[in-house]
Motif scaffolding. Structure first.
Motif, PDB file in Angstrom:
ATOM      1  N   ALA A 134      28.403  25.788  29.957  1.00  0.00           N
ATOM      2  CA  ALA A 134      28.987  27.228  29.247  1.00  0.00           C
ATOM      3  C   ALA A 134      29.493  26.893  28.065  1.00  0.00           C
ATOM      4  CB  ALA A 134      30.250  27.687  30.726  1.00  0.00           C
ATOM      5  N   GLN A 135      29.705  25.154  28.061  1.00  0.00           N
ATOM      6  CA  GLN A 135      30.222  24.855  26.893  1.00  0.00           C
ATOM      7  C   GLN A 135      29.782  24.754  25.689  1.00  0.00           C
ATOM      8  OE1 GLN A 135      34.083  24.395  26.363  1.00  0.00           O
ATOM      9  NE2 GLN A 135      33.616  25.385  28.323  1.00  0.00           N
ATOM     10  N   LEU A 136      27.771  24.521  25.459  1.00  0.00           N
ATOM     11  CA  LEU A 136      27.109  24.270  25.338  1.00  0.00           C
ATOM     12  C   LEU A 136      27.560  26.157  23.887  1.00  0.00           C
ATOM     13  CD1 LEU A 136      24.661  22.601  26.424  1.00  0.00           C
ATOM     14  CD2 LEU A 136      25.676  21.607  25.780  1.00  0.00           C
ATOM     15  N   SER A 137      26.775  25.437  22.409  1.00  0.00           N
ATOM     16  CA  SER A 137      26.458  26.779  21.837  1.00  0.00           C
ATOM     17  C   SER A 137      25.566  27.382  22.242  1.00  0.00           C
ATOM     18  CB  SER A 137      26.232  25.704  19.992  1.00  0.00           C
ATOM     19  OG  SER A 137      25.227  25.414  19.938  1.00  0.00           O
ATOM     20  N   ASP A 138      25.476  28.623  21.278  1.00  0.00           N
ATOM     21  CA  ASP A 138      24.182  29.569  21.128  1.00  0.00           C
ATOM     22  C   ASP A 138      22.867  28.803  20.597  1.00  0.00           C
ATOM     23  OD1 ASP A 138      26.389  31.472  21.891  1.00  0.00           O
ATOM     24  OD2 ASP A 138      25.964  32.450  20.158  1.00  0.00           O
ATOM     25  N   THR A 139      22.896  27.775  20.152  1.00  0.00           N
ATOM     26  CA  THR A 139      21.404  26.936  19.402  1.00  0.00           C
ATOM     27  C   THR A 139      21.641  26.541  21.163  1.00  0.00           C
ATOM     28  OG1 THR A 139      22.448  27.508  17.577  1.00  0.00           O
ATOM     29  CG2 THR A 139      20.855  26.325  18.283  1.00  0.00           C
ATOM     30  N   GLU A 140      22.585  24.987  21.118  1.00  0.00           N
ATOM     31  CA  GLU A 140      22.075  24.182  22.894  1.00  0.00           C
ATOM     32  C   GLU A 140      21.297  24.884  23.529  1.00  0.00           C
ATOM     33  OE1 GLU A 140      24.713  21.241  20.376  1.00  0.00           O
ATOM     34  OE2 GLU A 140      25.705  22.536  21.533  1.00  0.00           O
ATOM     35  N   GLY A 172      11.648  29.423  24.858  1.00  0.00           N
ATOM     36  CA  GLY A 172      11.544  30.382  23.766  1.00  0.00           C
ATOM     37  C   GLY A 172      11.609  31.703  24.240  1.00  0.00           C
ATOM     38  N   GLN A 173      11.734  32.094  24.872  1.00  0.00           N
ATOM     39  CA  GLN A 173      11.858  33.202  25.494  1.00  0.00           C
ATOM     40  C   GLN A 173      13.510  33.705  25.860  1.00  0.00           C
ATOM     41  OE1 GLN A 173       9.580  36.004  27.767  1.00  0.00           O
ATOM     42  NE2 GLN A 173       8.536  35.358  25.935  1.00  0.00           N
ATOM     43  N   SER A 174      13.781  32.309  26.280  1.00  0.00           N
ATOM     44  CA  SER A 174      15.552  32.492  25.771  1.00  0.00           C
ATOM     45  C   SER A 174      16.493  33.005  24.926  1.00  0.00           C
ATOM     46  CB  SER A 174      15.959  30.975  27.253  1.00  0.00           C
ATOM     47  OG  SER A 174      17.440  30.712  26.959  1.00  0.00           O
ATOM     48  N   ASP A 175      15.958  31.590  23.874  1.00  0.00           N
ATOM     49  CA  ASP A 175      16.684  31.540  22.822  1.00  0.00           C
ATOM     50  C   ASP A 175      15.595  33.847  21.788  1.00  0.00           C
ATOM     51  OD1 ASP A 175      17.936  31.577  20.465  1.00  0.00           O
ATOM     52  OD2 ASP A 175      15.994  30.742  19.248  1.00  0.00           O
ATOM     53  N   LYS A 176      14.587  33.541  22.701  1.00  0.00           N
ATOM     54  CA  LYS A 176      13.782  35.231  21.662  1.00  0.00           C
ATOM     55  C   LYS A 176      14.853  36.127  22.529  1.00  0.00           C
ATOM     56  CE  LYS A 176       9.659  38.366  21.233  1.00  0.00           C
ATOM     57  NZ  LYS A 176       8.392  38.362  21.938  1.00  0.00           N
ATOM     58  N   PHE A 177      15.060  36.269  23.525  1.00  0.00           N
ATOM     59  CA  PHE A 177      16.182  37.467  24.299  1.00  0.00           C
ATOM     60  C   PHE A 177      17.199  37.276  24.036  1.00  0.00           C
ATOM     61  CE2 PHE A 177      11.235  37.873  25.539  1.00  0.00           C
ATOM     62  CZ  PHE A 177      11.423  38.770  25.199  1.00  0.00           C
ATOM     63  N   ASP A 178      18.230  36.549  23.844  1.00  0.00           N
ATOM     64  CA  ASP A 178      19.504  36.397  23.558  1.00  0.00           C
ATOM     65  C   ASP A 178      20.021  36.131  24.926  1.00  0.00           C
ATOM     66  OD1 ASP A 178      21.905  35.448  21.821  1.00  0.00           O
ATOM     67  OD2 ASP A 178      22.465  38.312  21.954  1.00  0.00           O
ATOM     68  N   ALA A 179      19.641  34.936  25.292  1.00  0.00           N
ATOM     69  CA  ALA A 179      20.242  34.562  27.157  1.00  0.00           C
ATOM     70  C   ALA A 179      21.244  33.790  27.091  1.00  0.00           C
ATOM     71  CB  ALA A 179      18.994  34.473  27.620  1.00  0.00           C
ATOM     72  N   ALA A 180      22.074  33.422  25.980  1.00  0.00           N
ATOM     73  CA  ALA A 180      23.008  32.490  26.421  1.00  0.00           C
ATOM     74  C   ALA A 180      24.019  32.895  27.045  1.00  0.00           C
ATOM     75  CB  ALA A 180      23.932  32.338  24.471  1.00  0.00           C
ATOM     76  N   GLY A 181      24.489  34.181  26.964  1.00  0.00           N
ATOM     77  CA  GLY A 181      26.194  34.902  27.678  1.00  0.00           C
ATOM     78  C   GLY A 181      25.357  35.002  29.097  1.00  0.00           C
ATOM     79  N   ARG A 226      25.465  31.060  30.269  1.00  0.00           N
ATOM     80  CA  ARG A 226      26.825  30.617  30.676  1.00  0.00           C
ATOM     81  C   ARG A 226      27.167  31.331  32.230  1.00  0.00           C
ATOM     82  NH1 ARG A 226      27.149  31.643  24.808  1.00  0.00           N
ATOM     83  NH2 ARG A 226      27.031  30.035  23.978  1.00  0.00           N
ATOM     84  N   GLU A 227      26.888  32.639  32.119  1.00  0.00           N
ATOM     85  CA  GLU A 227      27.771  32.948  33.802  1.00  0.00           C
ATOM     86  C   GLU A 227      27.186  32.094  34.373  1.00  0.00           C
ATOM     87  OE1 GLU A 227      27.714  37.101  35.530  1.00  0.00           O
ATOM     88  OE2 GLU A 227      26.985  37.489  33.975  1.00  0.00           O
ATOM     89  N   TRP A 228      25.825  32.037  34.833  1.00  0.00           N
ATOM     90  CA  TRP A 228      24.995  31.318  36.166  1.00  0.00           C
ATOM     91  C   TRP A 228      24.763  30.185  36.260  1.00  0.00           C
ATOM     92  CZ3 TRP A 228      25.745  34.391  39.984  1.00  0.00           C
ATOM     93  CH2 TRP A 228      25.945  35.677  39.417  1.00  0.00           C
ATOM     94  N   VAL A 229      25.368  29.330  34.835  1.00  0.00           N
ATOM     95  CA  VAL A 229      24.942  28.047  34.937  1.00  0.00           C
ATOM     96  C   VAL A 229      26.239  27.219  33.801  1.00  0.00           C
ATOM     97  CG1 VAL A 229      23.339  25.697  34.237  1.00  0.00           C
ATOM     98  CG2 VAL A 229      22.665  28.238  34.447  1.00  0.00           C
ATOM     99  N   PRO A 230      27.365  27.054  34.989  1.00  0.00           N
ATOM    100  CA  PRO A 230      28.699  27.228  34.343  1.00  0.00           C
ATOM    101  C   PRO A 230      28.141  25.374  33.618  1.00  0.00           C
ATOM    102  CG  PRO A 230      28.516  27.384  36.414  1.00  0.00           C
ATOM    103  CD  PRO A 230      27.340  27.506  36.439  1.00  0.00           C
ATOM    104  N   GLU A 231      27.443  24.394  34.254  1.00  0.00           N
ATOM    105  CA  GLU A 231      27.390  22.747  33.638  1.00  0.00           C
ATOM    106  C   GLU A 231      27.249  23.434  31.676  1.00  0.00           C
ATOM    107  OE1 GLU A 231      24.596  23.193  36.793  1.00  0.00           O
ATOM    108  OE2 GLU A 231      26.144  24.969  36.477  1.00  0.00           O
TER     109      GLU A 231
END
Length: 462
Positions: free
Chosen positions: A422-428, A403-412, A415-420
Motif C-alpha cells: 500500500a505504501q508504494l507509489s502508483d508507478t512502483e 503491463g496489464q496492471s499499469d495499463k488498466f490503472d490497478a494501483a488502488g 492497495r485494497e487487496w495487497v496491503p503489504e
C-alpha cells in the motif's frame, strides 16, 4: 389469472437456478393452471457429480432460498425444501400430494438436462424458457446448425432482440389445502461455521430478488459508461449482476430492458449478456466442456505436475505469486466470492501460461470460490483463455500481468487487496523492483514463464 380450488390436485413448481417471482414463466404458468401450487427446491448434490455446488455458491443459496421463502409467504405460499436426487424427490412429493404435473424452467447444464429427462419419464413436465435471452436452439446458422463462434452467434441473437417484456410477479400464489412436509434450511448446513470465512461476502452481497433489483438499479445509472470503466479494477465498472443472474434472482430480459436505452456504450454490456446465451449454446453441444478440451490436440500438452506445481497452485490460490495484480484478484476472490472481470482473465492466464498448470485446476478453484460459479460461463471462459475452446484466444497470446496492471490503472485495487504494497507509489506498485517486507518474490520471471509456455506449445505441435 385462474382462481384455484383448494381441494384440486396441486401442481409442482421445481425451482433450481430461477429463484425469483418476477418474470418467472414456470411459476406464472402454474398459477394460471387453476390448480394449487407447491413451489419446491431440491438440494441435489448427487446429479451434478463433481459439479455439485461449491462453498461460495452454497453460502449464496442459503440466503437466496431464505429470501425467496419470505417472498412466497407474502404471496400466500410456502417454499418446500427437499434433499436428494431430483427425480426421485419430485416423484415422492408428487405421490404425497397427488400432483402429476411439474412446471420448471429449462436448464442448459448437462446434469439438469439428465434430471429433466428422468422427471419427464415419471411425471408430466412442463418446461419453459426463462434463464436466457432466447430459447435453446432458436439461434442457429443459415444451415440450421448451432453456432460455435461467438461473433456470428451474437449477430444472429441480436436479430431476435429485444427479448420479451418481463412479466410482473403473480399477485397471489394459490396454496393447497394441505402442505407437504418440508426440511429446514438451517439443517442443510450450507453456511460455513468453523471457520466462518463468509464475512467479506456478507458485507459485499445481498442475495435474493430484492438484492438483484438493487444491483440493477445501481448499474443502470452507469451502464452508458460500461465500455470506458469495465476494465478498470479500481473503479469496478462491471454490473456485478452475474451471481443474481446465475441463481435466477433476476431474468436477463429484465436486465436488458432496464439498460438497453441508456445510450453510450451500453451495447458492449448487452454483448456480455449475450455471452451467457453463447456459453449455454456451447455446453448444449459439448456437455463435458467443463472437463474436456474442445480442441483435442491439447490433450497432448504436458502440463506441470508434482510438488513444485502443487506449491505454485497453492500460492496462486492464496494470492502469493509475487505478481501484485494477480494476488489482488485472488485475495478479492477468497474474501468476497468475486473477482473483477479483467483481473479474472489475468489470473486465469497466469495460472495456465505462467505456471503451466492445467486450466481444469483453475476451473475447479473458481467453481468452489465464486458466488457466480456458472458451469457454462466458467467452462467457456477458462477454455477461451487456455486456447483449448471451440472459440478461444490463441495459446501463444500470453498476457503480461505487470503491463496489464499499469495499463488498466490497478494501483488502488492492489492497495485494497495487497496491503503489504500500500505504501508504494502508483508507478512502483504494479512491479515492485525491490523486496517488500511480507510480500513474496515472484514464482517465476515473466520472460522465463513465457519461454516455457511457448516451448510446451511448440512440443505439442511438433
Amino acid at each position: 389469472m385462474s382462481k384455484a380450488k383448494a381441494d384440486q390436485s396441486p401442481v409442482i413448481v421445481w425451482l433450481r437456478q430461477d429463484l425469483r417471482l418476477r418474470d418467472q414463466p414456470a411459476l406464472r404458468a402454474a398459477c394460471e393452471s387453476g390448480a394449487p401450487v407447491i413451489p419446491v427446491y431440491v438440494l441435489d448434490d448427487d446429479t451434478p457429480g463433481r459439479h455439485a455446488m461449491g462453498g461460495a455458491s452454497r453460502w449464496w443459496l442459503h440466503h437466496s432460498l431464505d429470501a425467496l421463502a419470505k417472498d412466497l409467504a407474502a404471496k400466500g405460499s410456502r417454499l418446500i425444501l427437499r434433499r436428494g436426487r431430483s427425480a426421485p424427490a419430485l416423484a415422492a412429493l408428487a405421490e404425497e400430494t397427488g400432483a402429476d404435473t411439474v412446471y420448471a424452467i429449462d436448464h442448459a447444464e448437462p446434469w439438469w438436462r439428465a434430471a429433466q429427462a428422468e422427471v419427464a419419464r415419471a411425471l408430466s413436465l412442463d418446461l419453459h424458457p426463462g434463464n436466457y435471452l432466447a430459447p435453446f436452439g432458436s439461434v442457429r446458422t443459415g444451415g440450421g446448425t448451432p453456432f460455435k463462434i461467438y461473433t456470428p452467434f451474437w449477430r444472429a441473437l441480436q436479430q431476435q432482440m429485444p427479448p420479451h417484456r418481463p412479466a410482473l410477479a403473480p399477485r397471489h400464489v394459490p396454496a393447497p389445502a394441505h402442505w407437504p412436509q418440508s426440511e429446514t434450511l438451517f439443517d442443510w448446513k450450507l453456511l460455513p461455521t468453523r471457520p466462518d470465512w463468509a464475512g467479506g461476502m456478507r458485507r459485499e452481497w445481498t442475495p435474493g430478488e430484492e438484492g438483484a433489483q438493487e444491483r440493477l438499479e445501481d448499474f443502470a445509472d452507469r451502464a452508458a459508461r460500461y465500455e470506458q470503466q469495465r476494465n478498470l479494477p479500481s473503479v469496478e465498472g462491471t454490473s456485478m449482476l452475474s451471481p443474481h443472474l446465475h441463481f435466477g434472482e433476476i431474468s436477463p430480459a429484465q436486465v436488458w430492458h432496464a439498460v438497453a436505452g441508456k445510450g453510450g456504450t451500453v451495447g458492449t454490456f448487452l454483448g456480455e449478456i449475450g455471452w451467457r446465451d453463447y456459453a449455454a449454446n456451447v455446453i448444449l453441444q459439448f456437455p463435458d466442456y467443463g472437463t474436456c478440451n474442445a480442441r483435442k490436440d491439447f490433450d497432448k500438452l504436458t502440463w506441470r505436475g508434482g510438488k513444485a506445481a502443487e506449491a505454485d497452485l497453492k500460492a496462486w490460490q492464496q494470492g502469493r505469486t509475487g505478481y501484485p495484480i494477480v494476488d489482488a484478484g485472488m485475495r478479492q476472490l477468497w474474501a468476497t466470492g468475486w473477482m473483477h472481470n479483467r483481473v479474472r482473465m489475468i489470473a486465469a492466464s497466469f495460472l495456465i501460461k505462467h505456471l503451466l498448470i492445467d486450466w481444469r485446476r483453475g476451473e475447479e478453484w473458481f467453481w468452489d470460490t465464486l458466488v457466480d460459479a456458472d458451469y457454462a460461463s466458467n467452462a467457456v471462459n477458462w477454455q477461451w483463455t487456455a486456447g483449448t475452446g471451440v472459440d478461444s484466444n490463441m495459446f501463444v497470446r500470453i498476457m503480461a500481468p505487470l503491463g496489464q496492471s499499469d495499463k488498466f490503472d490497478a494501483a488502488g485495487y492492489i492497495r485494497e487487496w495487497v496491503p503489504e504494497l500500500a505504501q508504494l507509489s502508483d508507478t512502483e506498485i504494479h512491479d515492485p523492483t525491490f523486496p517488500v517486507k511480507g510480500y513474496p518474490e515472484r514464482l517465476i520471471d515473466h520472460r522465463a514463464a513465457r519461454e516455457r509456455a511457448l516451448a510446451a506449445y511448440a512440443s505439442l505441435k511438433s
